[in-house]
Design a protein around this motif. Structure first.
Motif, mmCIF file in Angstrom:
data_model
loop_
_atom_site.group_PDB
_atom_site.id
_atom_site.type_symbol
_atom_site.label_atom_id
_atom_site.label_comp_id
_atom_site.label_asym_id
_atom_site.label_seq_id
_atom_site.Cartn_x
_atom_site.Cartn_y
_atom_site.Cartn_z
ATOM 1 N N LEU A 1 0.914 -1.129 0.000
ATOM 2 C CA LEU A 1 0.000 0.000 0.000
ATOM 3 C C LEU A 1 0.959 1.184 0.000
ATOM 4 O O LEU A 1 1.697 1.391 0.956
ATOM 5 C CB LEU A 1 -0.832 -0.006 1.286
ATOM 6 N N VAL A 2 0.989 1.900 -1.095
ATOM 7 C CA VAL A 2 1.984 2.952 -1.259
ATOM 8 C C VAL A 2 1.392 4.352 -1.317
ATOM 9 O O VAL A 2 0.383 4.578 -1.985
ATOM 10 C CB VAL A 2 2.767 2.717 -2.579
ATOM 11 N N CYS A 3 2.035 5.263 -0.610
ATOM 12 C CA CYS A 3 1.567 6.649 -0.662
ATOM 13 C C CYS A 3 2.064 7.290 -1.950
ATOM 14 O O CYS A 3 3.261 7.316 -2.223
ATOM 15 C CB CYS A 3 2.062 7.471 0.524
ATOM 16 N N ARG A 4 1.125 7.767 -2.707
ATOM 17 C CA ARG A 4 1.403 8.371 -4.007
ATOM 18 C C ARG A 4 2.253 9.627 -3.859
ATOM 19 O O ARG A 4 2.957 10.039 -4.782
ATOM 20 C CB ARG A 4 0.054 8.717 -4.649
ATOM 21 N N SER A 5 2.155 10.246 -2.696
ATOM 22 C CA SER A 5 2.848 11.511 -2.496
ATOM 23 C C SER A 5 4.255 11.347 -1.928
ATOM 24 O O SER A 5 5.234 11.802 -2.511
ATOM 25 C CB SER A 5 2.015 12.388 -1.581
ATOM 26 N N THR B 1 0.803 -8.965 -10.025
ATOM 27 C CA THR B 1 1.251 -7.760 -9.340
ATOM 28 C C THR B 1 0.010 -7.068 -8.801
ATOM 29 O O THR B 1 -0.992 -6.959 -9.491
ATOM 30 C CB THR B 1 1.971 -6.790 -10.291
ATOM 31 N N VAL B 2 0.077 -6.671 -7.572
ATOM 32 C CA VAL B 2 -1.030 -5.959 -6.937
ATOM 33 C C VAL B 2 -0.423 -4.830 -6.124
ATOM 34 O O VAL B 2 0.362 -5.070 -5.217
ATOM 35 C CB VAL B 2 -1.821 -6.868 -5.976
ATOM 36 N N GLU B 3 -0.722 -3.626 -6.486
ATOM 37 C CA GLU B 3 -0.229 -2.485 -5.731
ATOM 38 C C GLU B 3 -1.397 -1.556 -5.498
ATOM 39 O O GLU B 3 -2.205 -1.319 -6.385
ATOM 40 C CB GLU B 3 0.871 -1.741 -6.498
ATOM 41 N N ILE B 4 -1.478 -1.051 -4.282
ATOM 42 C CA ILE B 4 -2.552 -0.121 -3.964
ATOM 43 C C ILE B 4 -1.908 1.239 -3.718
ATOM 44 O O ILE B 4 -0.972 1.352 -2.929
ATOM 45 C CB ILE B 4 -3.309 -0.556 -2.694
ATOM 46 N N PHE B 5 -2.379 2.246 -4.418
ATOM 47 C CA PHE B 5 -1.835 3.588 -4.256
ATOM 48 C C PHE B 5 -2.864 4.496 -3.598
ATOM 49 O O PHE B 5 -4.064 4.335 -3.809
ATOM 50 C CB PHE B 5 -1.447 4.172 -5.615
ATOM 51 N N GLY B 6 -2.376 5.417 -2.806
ATOM 52 C CA GLY B 6 -3.294 6.333 -2.159
ATOM 53 C C GLY B 6 -2.517 7.442 -1.478
ATOM 54 O O GLY B 6 -1.314 7.593 -1.712
ATOM 55 N N LEU B 7 -3.187 8.202 -0.656
ATOM 56 C CA LEU B 7 -2.516 9.257 0.085
ATOM 57 C C LEU B 7 -2.506 8.854 1.558
ATOM 58 O O LEU B 7 -3.555 8.561 2.130
ATOM 59 C CB LEU B 7 -3.281 10.581 -0.064
ATOM 60 N N CYS B 8 -1.333 8.835 2.162
ATOM 61 C CA CYS B 8 -1.258 8.448 3.561
ATOM 62 C C CYS B 8 -1.820 9.587 4.409
ATOM 63 O O CYS B 8 -1.953 10.721 3.934
ATOM 64 C CB CYS B 8 0.185 8.151 3.968
ATOM 65 N N VAL C 1 -8.391 -2.302 3.112
ATOM 66 C CA VAL C 1 -7.005 -2.272 3.589
ATOM 67 C C VAL C 1 -6.477 -0.839 3.634
ATOM 68 O O VAL C 1 -5.834 -0.425 4.591
ATOM 69 C CB VAL C 1 -6.091 -3.107 2.668
ATOM 70 N N ALA C 2 -6.776 -0.098 2.582
ATOM 71 C CA ALA C 2 -6.304 1.280 2.505
ATOM 72 C C ALA C 2 -6.897 2.103 3.648
ATOM 73 O O ALA C 2 -6.195 2.841 4.343
ATOM 74 C CB ALA C 2 -6.694 1.889 1.168
ATOM 75 N N ALA C 3 -8.197 1.935 3.863
ATOM 76 C CA ALA C 3 -8.884 2.686 4.908
ATOM 77 C C ALA C 3 -8.307 2.351 6.284
ATOM 78 O O ALA C 3 -8.075 3.244 7.103
ATOM 79 C CB ALA C 3 -10.375 2.366 4.877
ATOM 80 N N GLN C 4 -8.049 1.081 6.511
ATOM 81 C CA GLN C 4 -7.506 0.658 7.805
ATOM 82 C C GLN C 4 -6.171 1.318 8.098
ATOM 83 O O GLN C 4 -5.779 1.494 9.240
ATOM 84 C CB GLN C 4 -7.322 -0.866 7.815
ATOM 85 N N ASN C 5 -5.442 1.653 7.049
ATOM 86 C CA ASN C 5 -4.133 2.265 7.238
ATOM 87 C C ASN C 5 -4.166 3.779 7.087
ATOM 88 O O ASN C 5 -3.117 4.422 6.966
ATOM 89 C CB ASN C 5 -3.142 1.657 6.245
ATOM 90 N N GLY C 6 -5.377 4.314 7.045
ATOM 91 C CA GLY C 6 -5.499 5.752 6.961
ATOM 92 C C GLY C 6 -5.199 6.361 5.603
ATOM 93 O O GLY C 6 -4.937 7.549 5.485
ATOM 94 N N PHE C 7 -5.249 5.528 4.569
ATOM 95 C CA PHE C 7 -4.985 6.053 3.229
ATOM 96 C C PHE C 7 -6.293 6.473 2.566
ATOM 97 O O PHE C 7 -7.327 5.829 2.738
ATOM 98 C CB PHE C 7 -4.313 4.989 2.354
ATOM 99 N N THR C 8 -6.219 7.554 1.805
ATOM 100 C CA THR C 8 -7.406 8.021 1.084
ATOM 101 C C THR C 8 -7.075 8.190 -0.390
ATOM 102 O O THR C 8 -5.923 8.055 -0.797
ATOM 103 C CB THR C 8 -7.860 9.389 1.637
ATOM 104 N N ASP C 9 -8.107 8.542 -1.167
ATOM 105 C CA ASP C 9 -7.914 8.764 -2.595
ATOM 106 C C ASP C 9 -7.196 7.545 -3.192
ATOM 107 O O ASP C 9 -6.161 7.669 -3.832
ATOM 108 C CB ASP C 9 -7.088 10.032 -2.821
ATOM 109 N N VAL C 10 -7.779 6.405 -2.981
ATOM 110 C CA VAL C 10 -7.152 5.134 -3.357
ATOM 111 C C VAL C 10 -7.473 4.634 -4.761
ATOM 112 O O VAL C 10 -8.587 4.778 -5.253
ATOM 113 C CB VAL C 10 -7.600 4.036 -2.367
ATOM 114 N N ASN C 11 -6.474 4.087 -5.373
ATOM 115 C CA ASN C 11 -6.692 3.336 -6.612
ATOM 116 C C ASN C 11 -5.685 2.198 -6.579
ATOM 117 O O ASN C 11 -4.838 2.134 -5.700
ATOM 118 C CB ASN C 11 -6.530 4.209 -7.855
#
Lengths: 139, 139
Positions: free
Chosen positions: A92-96, A127-134, B115-125
DNA sequence: GTCATAATGGGAACGATTCCGAATAAGACG
DNA sequence: CGTCTTATTCGGAATCGTTCCCATTATGAC
């Protein structure tokens, strides 16, 4: 390459540069590009060449010590993962800021294999990567 | 760019080159690189430049007409997807011939969001691609 | 210490993609 | 059917990440 287990290491010499690259990666829990690591090391006064950085990064990947993620723009980024014995996982990667959290999704693994099998595909990987903003970057 | 809906098209002129690129993609159900499409078109006697191929490929992506997959080696490959109204989906891609099957995994979508929500990530793709060998190539 | 050779580094080579600027042609209008 | 505006085209130069090459350096074994 694909025939060799990730944990099967080859004899390697211990060098300052190799250690420096590993330390640079270990210092952050983010995915970093080769160029980035190189710049950081040079800024730190390390005596190291770009080729060497690339070489060690690749070695880490081959030895299962690091994971790679290819950013949308094509640049490869690296991050040390737990250790070689850690099971298959994703990120789960922060895009920023690039901060990454290791995640597991057993259900995804089985789903992927099932879908592939249903379509007659073999020798499957995914490959599975989730991108978002931390949380920190969301502010 | 990210603010504009994928289906929001901008006025565009109809050109032979644009049509040619679309036809070339439509002719195969495989992900193809810009270089590959370019070579095919030239081999077919089409009068077109490499820049133009890249430009149209990018336009298709912007308009939601095509999907992109970045191969491990960094090369970008494109494929027309159903149509702009098609819902979010992923691909099962043959590592050898590039043949791709569109797949859906509702469970994966929800899992990723959770998973993203649980880790506090937003604006997910997320990106999910499954690679393997298709039945034909396995032989 | 000595030696064989793995590792290094920097600059050239590479391949994919983007940029640039002048030439071309699509489409609107009369 | 002409004219005009400007989106589009194209090819070559420029960029950028990454790999390659090879003479030089330094690790580890004896």
């Amino acid at each position: 390459m694909s025939l060799m287990a990730a944990t099967q290491q080859v004899k390697r010499r211990a060098t300052n540069q190799g250690a420096a690259v590993k330390e640079a990666l270990a210092a952050e829990d983010t995915f970093r590009s080769a160029q980035d690591v190189y710049a950081t090391l040079r800024a730190n006064g390390e005596k190291i060449g770009l080729s060497t950085v690339y070489r060690h990064l690749q070695i880490f990947v081959d030895d299962g010590l690091a994971d790679v993620i290819h950013k949308p723009d094509g640049e490869s980024t690296y991050r040390l993962c737990g250790d070689a014995s850690t099971t298959h996982h994703h990120h789960l990667v922060c895009r920023s800021c690039g901060k990454a959290v290791e995640i597991e999704g057993p259900a995804v693994e089985t789903w992927a294999d099932k879908v592939a099998a249903q379509n007659g595909f073999t020798d499957v990987n995914h490959t599975v990567e989730i991108f978002g903003l931390c949380a920190a970057c969301a502010a």
